[in-house]
Design an enzyme around this catalytic site. Structure first.
Site, PDB file in Angstrom:
ATOM      1  N   CYS A   4      -0.299   1.632  -3.331  1.00 55.07           N
ATOM      2  CA  CYS A   4      -0.858   1.144  -2.076  1.00 55.07           C
ATOM      3  C   CYS A   4      -1.974   0.156  -2.397  1.00 55.07           C
ATOM      4  CB  CYS A   4      -1.373   2.301  -1.231  1.00 55.07           C
ATOM      5  SG  CYS A   4      -2.728   3.181  -2.006  1.00 55.07           S
ATOM      6  N   THR A   5      -2.587  -0.373  -1.363  1.00 55.53           N
ATOM      7  CA  THR A   5      -3.698  -1.294  -1.525  1.00 55.53           C
ATOM      8  C   THR A   5      -4.995  -0.489  -1.559  1.00 55.53           C
ATOM      9  OG1 THR A   5      -2.494  -2.923  -0.250  1.00 55.53           O
ATOM     10  CG2 THR A   5      -4.851  -3.294  -0.502  1.00 55.53           C
TER      11      THR A   5
END
Length: 76
Positions: free
Chosen positions: A73-74
């Site tokens: 994910c970011t």
């Protein structure tokens, strides 16, 4: 699970699809910008939807239970 650093994540992302199941847990906009080749897009609207999707994946008999799973994910 184990958190990995940038180099480890790049290595995991570049593995063949037969070695690991890569799951992109980012939002739709970020996924459209790009993702690892072969990564699975769970097509969830928010991360809160992810547990339901993961449960469905766990019940899917076509997915090998022997594969390692790499989720990304970011991070801000």
């Amino acid at each position: 699970g184990t958190e990995c650093g940038n180099n480890e994540c790049r290595q995991a992302g570049s593995r063949r699809a037969s070695d690991a199941l890569s799951i992109d847990t980012r939002n739709e906009y970020e996924i459209q910008l790009g993702r690892f080749k072969g990564a699975v897009d769970p097509q969830t609207t928010t991360f809160r939807d992810f547990p339901r999707w993961a449960e469905t994946l766990a019940q899917d008999s076509t997915v090998s239970k022997e594969k390692k799973i790499a989720m990304y994910c970011t991070v801000l």
